[in-house]
Design a protein around this motif. Structure first.
Motif, mmCIF file in Angstrom:
data_model
loop_
_atom_site.group_PDB
_atom_site.id
_atom_site.type_symbol
_atom_site.label_atom_id
_atom_site.label_comp_id
_atom_site.label_asym_id
_atom_site.label_seq_id
_atom_site.Cartn_x
_atom_site.Cartn_y
_atom_site.Cartn_z
ATOM 1 N N GLY A 81 -2.956 15.858 2.235
ATOM 2 C CA GLY A 81 -4.053 15.296 3.017
ATOM 3 C C GLY A 81 -3.625 14.641 4.315
ATOM 4 N N LEU A 82 -2.332 14.721 4.644
ATOM 5 C CA LEU A 82 -1.783 14.023 5.821
ATOM 6 C C LEU A 82 -2.153 12.546 5.804
ATOM 7 C CD1 LEU A 82 -2.299 16.575 8.752
ATOM 8 C CD2 LEU A 82 -0.288 16.250 7.306
ATOM 9 N N VAL A 83 -1.963 11.930 4.658
ATOM 10 C CA VAL A 83 -2.256 10.508 4.487
ATOM 11 C C VAL A 83 -1.304 9.685 5.355
ATOM 12 C CG1 VAL A 83 -2.251 8.604 2.825
ATOM 13 C CG2 VAL A 83 -3.169 10.843 2.170
ATOM 14 N N VAL A 84 -1.838 8.741 6.111
ATOM 15 C CA VAL A 84 -1.008 7.960 7.041
ATOM 16 C C VAL A 84 -0.656 6.573 6.500
ATOM 17 C CG1 VAL A 84 -1.929 9.157 9.054
ATOM 18 C CG2 VAL A 84 -3.019 7.028 8.282
ATOM 19 N N GLU A 85 -1.247 6.164 5.388
ATOM 20 C CA GLU A 85 -0.986 4.828 4.853
ATOM 21 C C GLU A 85 0.506 4.663 4.544
ATOM 22 O OE1 GLU A 85 -4.776 4.706 5.681
ATOM 23 O OE2 GLU A 85 -3.991 6.323 4.469
ATOM 24 N N PRO A 86 1.053 3.432 4.750
ATOM 25 C CA PRO A 86 2.511 3.223 4.781
ATOM 26 C C PRO A 86 3.170 3.083 3.412
ATOM 27 C CG PRO A 86 1.401 1.157 5.258
ATOM 28 C CD PRO A 86 0.311 2.193 5.114
ATOM 29 N N PHE A 87 3.074 4.131 2.589
ATOM 30 C CA PHE A 87 3.677 4.093 1.268
ATOM 31 C C PHE A 87 5.205 4.084 1.350
ATOM 32 C CE2 PHE A 87 5.231 5.910 -2.704
ATOM 33 C CZ PHE A 87 4.453 5.277 -3.668
ATOM 34 N N VAL A 88 5.787 4.939 2.188
ATOM 35 C CA VAL A 88 7.245 5.002 2.281
ATOM 36 C C VAL A 88 7.838 3.713 2.850
ATOM 37 C CG1 VAL A 88 9.179 6.141 3.442
ATOM 38 C CG2 VAL A 88 7.449 7.505 2.289
ATOM 39 N N PRO A 89 7.348 3.186 3.978
ATOM 40 C CA PRO A 89 7.928 1.935 4.482
ATOM 41 C C PRO A 89 7.796 0.765 3.513
ATOM 42 C CG PRO A 89 6.617 2.992 6.183
ATOM 43 C CD PRO A 89 6.336 3.734 4.914
ATOM 44 N N THR A 90 6.655 0.690 2.824
ATOM 45 C CA THR A 90 6.393 -0.471 1.969
ATOM 46 C C THR A 90 6.998 -0.316 0.585
ATOM 47 O OG1 THR A 90 4.334 -0.958 3.145
ATOM 48 C CG2 THR A 90 4.583 -1.903 0.942
ATOM 49 N N VAL A 91 6.640 0.758 -0.102
ATOM 50 C CA VAL A 91 7.018 0.902 -1.504
ATOM 51 C C VAL A 91 8.427 1.471 -1.662
ATOM 52 C CG1 VAL A 91 6.385 1.964 -3.703
ATOM 53 C CG2 VAL A 91 4.592 1.181 -2.137
ATOM 54 N N VAL A 92 8.722 2.539 -0.915
ATOM 55 C CA VAL A 92 10.026 3.197 -1.081
ATOM 56 C C VAL A 92 11.134 2.420 -0.381
ATOM 57 C CG1 VAL A 92 11.334 5.317 -0.721
ATOM 58 C CG2 VAL A 92 8.896 5.437 -1.308
ATOM 59 N N CYS A 93 10.924 2.040 0.885
ATOM 60 C CA CYS A 93 11.990 1.370 1.647
ATOM 61 C C CYS A 93 12.095 -0.112 1.280
ATOM 62 C CB CYS A 93 11.758 1.550 3.140
ATOM 63 S SG CYS A 93 11.984 3.244 3.709
ATOM 64 N N GLY A 117 -1.076 -4.868 -3.039
ATOM 65 C CA GLY A 117 -1.504 -4.382 -1.734
ATOM 66 C C GLY A 117 -1.624 -5.413 -0.645
ATOM 67 N N SER A 118 -1.315 -6.662 -0.951
ATOM 68 C CA SER A 118 -1.495 -7.721 0.048
ATOM 69 C C SER A 118 -0.331 -7.834 1.017
ATOM 70 C CB SER A 118 -1.710 -9.070 -0.655
ATOM 71 O OG SER A 118 -0.573 -9.427 -1.435
ATOM 72 N N ARG A 119 0.838 -7.291 0.654
ATOM 73 C CA ARG A 119 1.999 -7.323 1.542
ATOM 74 C C ARG A 119 2.366 -5.904 1.936
ATOM 75 N NH1 ARG A 119 6.058 -12.408 0.887
ATOM 76 N NH2 ARG A 119 4.389 -13.954 0.849
ATOM 77 N N ILE A 120 2.426 -5.689 3.226
ATOM 78 C CA ILE A 120 2.765 -4.383 3.774
ATOM 79 C C ILE A 120 4.026 -4.532 4.611
ATOM 80 C CG2 ILE A 120 1.972 -2.515 5.273
ATOM 81 C CD1 ILE A 120 -0.891 -3.385 4.541
ATOM 82 N N PHE A 121 4.965 -3.629 4.412
ATOM 83 C CA PHE A 121 6.262 -3.730 5.079
ATOM 84 C C PHE A 121 6.485 -2.553 6.022
ATOM 85 C CE2 PHE A 121 6.802 -6.523 1.538
ATOM 86 C CZ PHE A 121 7.801 -7.419 1.887
ATOM 87 N N ALA A 122 7.318 -2.800 7.024
ATOM 88 C CA ALA A 122 7.843 -1.735 7.875
ATOM 89 C C ALA A 122 9.356 -1.890 7.905
ATOM 90 C CB ALA A 122 7.258 -1.816 9.278
ATOM 91 N N VAL A 157 9.201 1.851 14.918
ATOM 92 C CA VAL A 157 9.116 1.254 13.587
ATOM 93 C C VAL A 157 7.785 1.689 12.973
ATOM 94 C CG1 VAL A 157 9.241 -0.859 12.227
ATOM 95 C CG2 VAL A 157 10.494 -0.686 14.397
ATOM 96 N N ILE A 158 7.847 2.708 12.119
ATOM 97 C CA ILE A 158 6.637 3.305 11.549
ATOM 98 C C ILE A 158 5.915 2.294 10.653
ATOM 99 C CG2 ILE A 158 5.743 5.119 10.043
ATOM 100 C CD1 ILE A 158 6.701 6.182 12.706
ATOM 101 N N GLY A 159 4.598 2.176 10.876
ATOM 102 C CA GLY A 159 3.776 1.283 10.067
ATOM 103 C C GLY A 159 3.810 -0.167 10.486
ATOM 104 N N ALA A 160 4.595 -0.502 11.497
ATOM 105 C CA ALA A 160 4.712 -1.907 11.896
ATOM 106 C C ALA A 160 3.393 -2.531 12.361
ATOM 107 C CB ALA A 160 5.780 -2.056 12.979
ATOM 108 N N PRO A 161 2.482 -1.784 13.028
ATOM 109 C CA PRO A 161 1.217 -2.411 13.421
ATOM 110 C C PRO A 161 0.398 -2.941 12.251
ATOM 111 C CG PRO A 161 1.558 -0.403 14.672
ATOM 112 C CD PRO A 161 2.618 -0.432 13.602
#
Length: 378
Positions: A81-93, A117-122, A157-161
């Motif tokens: 689906g070309l999902v843009v939500e920051p799963f890799v920066p937050t959960v994986v990295c 879901g309250s903390r999002i990382f880049a 820095v992907i997802g930083a915004p």
């Protein structure tokens, strides 16, 4: 080997397939990426409600006891689906750094926020002159009392915004390219001295240039051992490569399907272009490239727990082969679609952009070819 997925994993895949189909329709995605925020926070909340943001963490850390295979399943569906939500920066990295080297206090402070879901990382690791060498750092973290003062510039820095926190690599000692002296920190993005310039990427995501201007960070921001962060960075980025490889497999599958469907509808000389044997051969080659990419993704994912050399060999081999496959499938899809493939209104162009961008994250084909050769000959 048994390549069958468990019943629970099949259920996760089915849930994600429905989520992407029902809530990430093409029009909704285009509206989201063209909006001021550039994403859908409601989708992130749904991922948290489904337990997907906590799936890779152990139950002791507040997660659901999953692992790399579970992340692979999630990312493959995201790729479709070309999902843009920051799963890799937050959960994986960020999750990977905390899981592998975080203190109990750091895990308690951050993992719960990732899971709900309250903390999002880049992940701020790339630098303008660093290429793909994680040790090539001009960003410095110098001791200041019990803490550090951070100065430097991190690029793309992907997802930083969207992030509330950053995981940052910095040099705490040694010369610019030394393998020793690299450290990892987790900091609040809104801390004094952190300046960001946000922008959209070519594939529909959002990124930032991040500048650290005498940013003071406490000693407890350090993840792992000071000056010995490079092996940890290489481990986490290998995990990120495996996850993104699964995402790209999902995108390649859809790009191939869309191309086959288009060839059956588009007519030339009074017949569908899909009836031309030369195009049939090209689409078969696309499918072969996709199947090889899936196999290489499995290879990389299943070797993440191997020793360092075997892990790196598998991941670099996968990055090379999948990067080549993504390049081939993306270009073939555009050529078969013709002029329509170049328009923003047609979805295939957006899949081409994502397939192309894959080669530029965490090392391109040439970089990983060199890494694989060096390891094989060591």
């Amino acid at each position: 080997m048994d390549f069958n997925f468990t019943e629970e994993q099949d259920m996760v895949r089915d849930s994600l397939t429905r989520l992407v189909r029902e809530n990430y329709a093409w029009e909704a995605r285009m509206e989201a990426i063209n909006s001021e925020s550039g994403w859908q926070p409601a989708i992130w909340a749904q991922l948290a409600e489904l337990g997907l943001l906590g799936m890779p963490f152990s139950e002791a850390d507040g997660g659901f006891g999953g692992g790399a295979v579970d992340a692979m399943i999630v990312m493959e569906e995201f790729g479709k689906g070309l999902v843009v939500e920051p799963f890799v920066p937050t959960v994986v990295c960020a999750g990977g750094f905390l899981k592998h080297a975080g203190t109990d206090a750091q895990k308690e402070e951050h993992i719960g926020g990732i899971v709900d879901g309250s903390r999002i990382f880049a992940f701020a690791y790339a630098e303008p002159r660093g290429r793909y060498d994680y040790a090539n750092l001009e960003t410095t973290a110098k001791k200041d009392g019990s803490g550090y003062v951070l100065n430097g510039h991190k690029a793309v820095v992907i997802g930083a915004p969207w992030a509330t926190h950053l995981v940052v690599t910095a040099r705490t000692s040694g010369e610019r390219t030394d393998r020793e002296g690299v450290s990892v920190f987790v900091i609040d993005k809104n801390a004094a001295g952190v300046v960001t310039r946000d922008y959209a990427t070519v594939d529909g995501r959002r990124a930032s240039e991040v500048f650290f201007e005498n940013a003071s960070i406490p000693a407890e921001a350090l993840i792992g051992e000071e000056g010995n962060g490079l092996p940890l960075i290489e481990l986490v980025t290998d995990e990120a490569i495996a996850a993104q490889s699964a995402e790209i497999c999902g995108a390649m599958k859809v790009a191939h399907t869309m191309t086959v469907d288009y060839s059956r509808e588009r007519k030339q000389f009074g017949v569908p272009i899909g009836s031309f044997q030369v195009l049939q051969h090209r689409m078969v080659d696309m499918y072969t490239e996709y199947e090889q990419a899936v196999s290489m993704t499995y290879l990389a994912t299943l070797n993440l727990d191997a020793d360092e050399r075997e892990r790196k060999l598998a991941v670099s081999a996968a990055k090379v082969r999948i990067g080549q496959a993504a390049h081939h499938i993306g270009q073939e899809a555009i050529q078969i679609h013709g002029g329509n493939g170049m328009t923003d209104e047609y979805a295939i162009g957006h899949y081409f952009k994502r397939l192309t961008m894959y080669d530029n994250e965490f090392g391109n084909v040439d970089h990983h070819m060199k890494r694989h050769i060096a390891l094989a000959n060591a």
